[in-house]
Design a protein around this motif. Sequence first.
Motif, PDB file in Angstrom:
ATOM      1  N   MET A  60       0.829  -1.201   0.000  1.00  0.00           N
ATOM      2  CA  MET A  60       0.000   0.000   0.000  1.00  0.00           C
ATOM      3  C   MET A  60       0.864   1.251   0.000  1.00  0.00           C
ATOM      4  SD  MET A  60      -2.968  -1.254   2.714  1.00  0.00           S
ATOM      5  CE  MET A  60      -4.012   0.186   2.375  1.00  0.00           C
ATOM      6  N   THR A  61       0.210   2.401   0.074  1.00  0.00           N
ATOM      7  CA  THR A  61       0.931   3.677   0.088  1.00  0.00           C
ATOM      8  C   THR A  61       0.947   4.288   1.483  1.00  0.00           C
ATOM      9  OG1 THR A  61      -1.097   4.846  -0.527  1.00  0.00           O
ATOM     10  CG2 THR A  61       0.359   4.140  -2.320  1.00  0.00           C
ATOM     11  N   ILE A  62       0.777   3.450   2.498  1.00  0.00           N
ATOM     12  CA  ILE A  62       0.812   3.923   3.877  1.00  0.00           C
ATOM     13  C   ILE A  62       2.006   3.309   4.591  1.00  0.00           C
ATOM     14  CG2 ILE A  62      -1.684   4.294   3.998  1.00  0.00           C
ATOM     15  CD1 ILE A  62      -1.955   1.652   5.489  1.00  0.00           C
ATOM     16  N   SER A  63       2.409   3.934   5.687  1.00  0.00           N
ATOM     17  CA  SER A  63       3.547   3.433   6.454  1.00  0.00           C
ATOM     18  C   SER A  63       3.108   2.262   7.328  1.00  0.00           C
ATOM     19  CB  SER A  63       4.112   4.538   7.342  1.00  0.00           C
ATOM     20  OG  SER A  63       3.138   4.938   8.318  1.00  0.00           O
ATOM     21  N   SER A  64       4.081   1.543   7.854  1.00  0.00           N
ATOM     22  CA  SER A  64       3.784   0.423   8.752  1.00  0.00           C
ATOM     23  C   SER A  64       3.077   0.915  10.009  1.00  0.00           C
ATOM     24  CB  SER A  64       5.076  -0.298   9.137  1.00  0.00           C
ATOM     25  OG  SER A  64       5.705  -0.851   8.001  1.00  0.00           O
ATOM     26  N   GLU A  65       3.494   2.070  10.493  1.00  0.00           N
ATOM     27  CA  GLU A  65       2.857   2.635  11.686  1.00  0.00           C
ATOM     28  C   GLU A  65       1.393   2.972  11.412  1.00  0.00           C
ATOM     29  OE1 GLU A  65       3.384   6.419  14.771  1.00  0.00           O
ATOM     30  OE2 GLU A  65       4.845   6.054  13.179  1.00  0.00           O
ATOM     31  N   MET A  66       1.133   3.583  10.262  1.00  0.00           N
ATOM     32  CA  MET A  66      -0.240   3.908   9.887  1.00  0.00           C
ATOM     33  C   MET A  66      -1.060   2.632   9.692  1.00  0.00           C
ATOM     34  SD  MET A  66      -2.639   6.058   9.248  1.00  0.00           S
ATOM     35  CE  MET A  66      -1.793   7.647   9.064  1.00  0.00           C
ATOM     36  N   CYS A  67      -0.422   1.622   9.115  1.00  0.00           N
ATOM     37  CA  CYS A  67      -1.096   0.335   8.918  1.00  0.00           C
ATOM     38  C   CYS A  67      -1.506  -0.268  10.252  1.00  0.00           C
ATOM     39  CB  CYS A  67      -0.173  -0.614   8.153  1.00  0.00           C
ATOM     40  SG  CYS A  67      -0.927  -2.208   7.768  1.00  0.00           S
ATOM     41  N   MET A  68      -0.627  -0.203  11.230  1.00  0.00           N
ATOM     42  CA  MET A  68      -0.927  -0.708  12.569  1.00  0.00           C
ATOM     43  C   MET A  68      -2.116   0.035  13.173  1.00  0.00           C
ATOM     44  SD  MET A  68      -0.229  -2.758  15.098  1.00  0.00           S
ATOM     45  CE  MET A  68       1.469  -3.352  14.926  1.00  0.00           C
ATOM     46  N   GLN A  69      -2.135   1.348  13.015  1.00  0.00           N
ATOM     47  CA  GLN A  69      -3.239   2.145  13.547  1.00  0.00           C
ATOM     48  C   GLN A  69      -4.556   1.779  12.875  1.00  0.00           C
ATOM     49  OE1 GLN A  69      -2.096   6.238  13.031  1.00  0.00           O
ATOM     50  NE2 GLN A  69      -0.374   6.122  14.458  1.00  0.00           N
ATOM     51  N   GLN A  70      -4.511   1.583  11.556  1.00  0.00           N
ATOM     52  CA  GLN A  70      -5.724   1.249  10.813  1.00  0.00           C
ATOM     53  C   GLN A  70      -6.236  -0.150  11.179  1.00  0.00           C
ATOM     54  OE1 GLN A  70      -7.547   3.202   8.726  1.00  0.00           O
ATOM     55  NE2 GLN A  70      -6.174   4.876   9.276  1.00  0.00           N
ATOM     56  N   LEU A  71      -5.316  -1.075  11.379  1.00  0.00           N
ATOM     57  CA  LEU A  71      -5.708  -2.429  11.797  1.00  0.00           C
ATOM     58  C   LEU A  71      -6.406  -2.395  13.153  1.00  0.00           C
ATOM     59  CD1 LEU A  71      -2.519  -4.423  10.735  1.00  0.00           C
ATOM     60  CD2 LEU A  71      -4.815  -4.690   9.783  1.00  0.00           C
ATOM     61  N   ARG A  72      -5.819  -1.631  14.085  1.00  0.00           N
ATOM     62  CA  ARG A  72      -6.420  -1.496  15.412  1.00  0.00           C
ATOM     63  C   ARG A  72      -7.819  -0.864  15.315  1.00  0.00           C
ATOM     64  NH1 ARG A  72      -2.911   1.669  17.414  1.00  0.00           N
ATOM     65  NH2 ARG A  72      -1.409   0.025  17.943  1.00  0.00           N
ATOM     66  N   LYS A  73      -7.942   0.110  14.445  1.00  0.00           N
ATOM     67  CA  LYS A  73      -9.216   0.796  14.252  1.00  0.00           C
ATOM     68  C   LYS A  73     -10.278  -0.143  13.672  1.00  0.00           C
ATOM     69  CE  LYS A  73     -11.075   4.938  11.973  1.00  0.00           C
ATOM     70  NZ  LYS A  73     -10.733   6.072  11.068  1.00  0.00           N
ATOM     71  N   LEU A  74      -9.870  -0.991  12.728  1.00  0.00           N
ATOM     72  CA  LEU A  74     -10.796  -1.938  12.122  1.00  0.00           C
ATOM     73  C   LEU A  74     -11.284  -2.977  13.129  1.00  0.00           C
ATOM     74  CD1 LEU A  74      -9.063  -2.472   8.656  1.00  0.00           C
ATOM     75  CD2 LEU A  74     -11.309  -1.443   9.055  1.00  0.00           C
ATOM     76  N   VAL A  75     -10.398  -3.373  14.005  1.00  0.00           N
ATOM     77  CA  VAL A  75     -10.800  -4.312  15.066  1.00  0.00           C
ATOM     78  C   VAL A  75     -11.790  -3.644  16.010  1.00  0.00           C
ATOM     79  CG1 VAL A  75      -9.996  -5.627  17.071  1.00  0.00           C
ATOM     80  CG2 VAL A  75      -8.662  -5.663  14.941  1.00  0.00           C
TER      81      VAL A  75
END
Length: 223
Positions: A60-75
């Motif tokens: 994707m075009t997002i950073s690993s940190e942003m990905c972690m935040q988005q995963l947490r948000k989806l949960v």
Amino acid sequence: MDNEMIRFFREGSVAIPRLLLTSYKTLGLNETEFMLLLHIHSFLEQGISFPTPDEIAARMTISSEMCMQQLRKLVQKGFLAIEERMDDNIRSECYSLDPLWEKLIRAVFQEQKQEEEQEEQLYTVFEHEFGRPLSPMECETLAMWMDQDEHDPIIIKAALREAVLSGKLNFRYIDRILFEWKKNGIKTIEQAQQHAKKFRKNQLKQDQPYKPTVPIYNWLEQS
């Protein structure tokens, strides 16, 4: 070149439910969240049950940190679950998209229920305006407007109201209104109201008696 193409086809494809593609906005997902879920879906189909944020972010075009935040948000929002499983007495974690599919199914049932309620209300409104139960042919016409012509029940109600205001309460007149609205790309109640207002204004001009712009000479008034 041929070997590259063969390798490309061997990688397979990811099946995306069309319903998810057309409904993710309704579910409350933005494009980043949607793509993240699709990548997890792709990893799961590849047999990778718990991809890391680094692995997902690399696609994707997002950073690993942003990905972690988005995963947490989806949960937290109930679109994604992290489950534990045992393989050969070894405990591991894996992603599950079951919460997403459950939300999608509930949204479909809710939409179907709302459509059924709108149809029932539409029949009731027509019977009230006509002052009698609708005939089988009229019921079939109503169903055709919704199913075949894909008119929104709100637009059909607006056409009924226009027929009432025009003093021409019959299905042929209402069908003509719907035909004209569809031809003019009218899809919302606001557009229908504006078009109807403009039509009545033009009709009023046509119905007015002719008044000559040049004054008529009255010979009887001359001495």
